[in-house]
Design a protein around this motif. Structure first.
Motif: not given
Length: 67
Positions: A8, A12, A49-50, A53-57
């Motif tokens: 990821e 990105r 993540q925040k 990758f806010p759209d990923l778990d």
């Protein structure tokens, strides 16, 4: 190894230096964490993540290939 996180990041254009700034660790520490030699803490994982990758778990991102 954090295969999903690395994939990821590549998709990105996120660099280890970007991760380093968010979690406040040295370059060597971040390299060791990305390679799986050391684990990310829960706080670090959620910060990454925040911020990137806010759209990923978070579970998906930090799923270990060796588990």
């Amino acid at each position: 190894m954090n295969r999903n996180l690395l994939a990821e990041m590549a998709r990105r254009g996120i660099r280890p230096q970007d991760i380093q700034k968010v979690i406040g660790k040295t370059r060597d520490t971040v390299r060791n964490k990305l390679s799986g030699k050391r684990d990310f803490t829960v706080v670090e994982a959620f910060a990454i993540q925040k911020n990137f990758f806010p759209d990923l778990d978070v579970k998906y991102l930090f799923e270990r290939a060796d588990q």
